[in-house]
Scaffold this motif. Structure first.
Motif, PDB file in Angstrom:
ATOM      1  N   ARG A 129       0.812  -1.222   0.000  1.00  0.00           N
ATOM      2  CA  ARG A 129       0.000   0.000   0.000  1.00  0.00           C
ATOM      3  C   ARG A 129       0.845   1.272   0.000  1.00  0.00           C
ATOM      4  O   ARG A 129       0.368   2.335  -0.381  1.00  0.00           O
ATOM      5  CB  ARG A 129      -0.940   0.005   1.205  1.00  0.00           C
ATOM      6  N   SER A 130       2.100   1.190   0.425  1.00  0.00           N
ATOM      7  CA  SER A 130       2.940   2.384   0.476  1.00  0.00           C
ATOM      8  C   SER A 130       3.646   2.658  -0.854  1.00  0.00           C
ATOM      9  O   SER A 130       4.367   3.633  -0.971  1.00  0.00           O
ATOM     10  CB  SER A 130       3.967   2.269   1.604  1.00  0.00           C
ATOM     11  N   HIS A 131       3.423   1.811  -1.835  1.00  0.00           N
ATOM     12  CA  HIS A 131       3.990   2.002  -3.175  1.00  0.00           C
ATOM     13  C   HIS A 131       2.855   1.885  -4.195  1.00  0.00           C
ATOM     14  O   HIS A 131       2.028   0.988  -4.081  1.00  0.00           O
ATOM     15  CB  HIS A 131       5.051   0.939  -3.462  1.00  0.00           C
ATOM     16  N   PRO A 132       2.823   2.757  -5.181  1.00  0.00           N
ATOM     17  CA  PRO A 132       1.725   2.704  -6.142  1.00  0.00           C
ATOM     18  C   PRO A 132       1.705   1.404  -6.958  1.00  0.00           C
ATOM     19  O   PRO A 132       0.652   0.914  -7.317  1.00  0.00           O
ATOM     20  CB  PRO A 132       1.956   3.903  -7.049  1.00  0.00           C
ATOM     21  N   ARG A 133       2.877   0.839  -7.212  1.00  0.00           N
ATOM     22  CA  ARG A 133       2.956  -0.406  -7.980  1.00  0.00           C
ATOM     23  C   ARG A 133       4.104  -1.238  -7.423  1.00  0.00           C
ATOM     24  O   ARG A 133       5.225  -0.760  -7.267  1.00  0.00           O
ATOM     25  CB  ARG A 133       3.197  -0.119  -9.458  1.00  0.00           C
ATOM     26  N   VAL A 134       3.792  -2.490  -7.152  1.00  0.00           N
ATOM     27  CA  VAL A 134       4.795  -3.445  -6.683  1.00  0.00           C
ATOM     28  C   VAL A 134       4.758  -4.633  -7.631  1.00  0.00           C
ATOM     29  O   VAL A 134       3.679  -5.090  -8.012  1.00  0.00           O
ATOM     30  CB  VAL A 134       4.500  -3.884  -5.234  1.00  0.00           C
ATOM     31  N   GLU A 135       5.933  -5.086  -8.043  1.00  0.00           N
ATOM     32  CA  GLU A 135       6.009  -6.183  -9.002  1.00  0.00           C
ATOM     33  C   GLU A 135       6.750  -7.375  -8.423  1.00  0.00           C
ATOM     34  O   GLU A 135       7.686  -7.214  -7.637  1.00  0.00           O
ATOM     35  CB  GLU A 135       6.740  -5.722 -10.268  1.00  0.00           C
ATOM     36  N   THR A 154      -1.198  -3.184  -7.977  1.00  0.00           N
ATOM     37  CA  THR A 154      -1.267  -1.738  -8.133  1.00  0.00           C
ATOM     38  C   THR A 154      -2.302  -1.178  -7.173  1.00  0.00           C
ATOM     39  O   THR A 154      -3.431  -1.677  -7.110  1.00  0.00           O
ATOM     40  CB  THR A 154      -1.639  -1.351  -9.575  1.00  0.00           C
ATOM     41  N   THR A 155      -1.906  -0.175  -6.418  1.00  0.00           N
ATOM     42  CA  THR A 155      -2.805   0.508  -5.493  1.00  0.00           C
ATOM     43  C   THR A 155      -3.186   1.838  -6.104  1.00  0.00           C
ATOM     44  O   THR A 155      -2.326   2.680  -6.338  1.00  0.00           O
ATOM     45  CB  THR A 155      -2.135   0.732  -4.112  1.00  0.00           C
TER      46      THR A 155
END
Length: 157
Positions: A129-135, A154-155
């Motif tokens: 949640r603290s990053h707009p996109r995590v892969e 993606t948040t």
């Protein structure tokens, strides 16, 4: 591993252990030997509700520390991505915008990388949640920009 990630990993493991002890003492006080996880863990909405998932699915998992069930929500690879062939690298969680790394929960051990698609278990909803996109990527974690894209969360803020 950054201090922030190390602290986050330690906090999750400590919270899981504390939850397990609380559930164990509650079950003992009630005089039950519950093996049904739903009996000791209340149903709750998962922490990944507001995320758009690509190649990942939400799954309810259970650990049995000291023989007592601890249930938690996690993101795992969907069946299609988990069934693909992977060789010559490691899986890792990466936030491209900040170039930070997350971690996986492999059984009860926090790890930065894992070798097998079945070990891709993400429980750190705060990092997501603290990053707009995590892969989730596969390859050499020392060269994340060259690694193969596997999945993303993606948040939308």
């Amino acid at each position: 591993m950054s201090v922030r990630n190390a602290f986050r990993a330690t906090a999750i493991v400590t919270a899981t252990a504390a939850l397990g002890l609380g559930l164990a003492s509650g079950a003992q006080a009630a005089g039950t030997a519950a093996r049904d996880v739903s009996a000791v863990t209340p149903a709750a909405d998962h922490p990944f509700e507001a995320m758009e998932l690509d190649g990942l699915k939400v799954k309810r998992l259970t650990m049995w520390p000291a023989g007592h069930p601890v249930s938690f929500w996690a993101l795992v690879l969907d069946d299609k991505r988990a069934g693909e062939k992977y060789s010559g690298g490691k899986f890792f969680v990466y936030a491209p915008a900040t170039k930070e790394f997350g971690w996986f929960l492999n059984t009860d051990i926090v790890q930065r990388t894992v070798s097998h698609p079945g070990q891709v278990v993400i429980v750190d909803s705060e990092f997501l949640r603290s990053h707009p996109r995590v892969e989730v990527r596969y390859g050499n974690p020392d060269r994340p920009e060259k690694a193969r894209f596997v999945a993303s969360a993606t948040t939308w803020m």
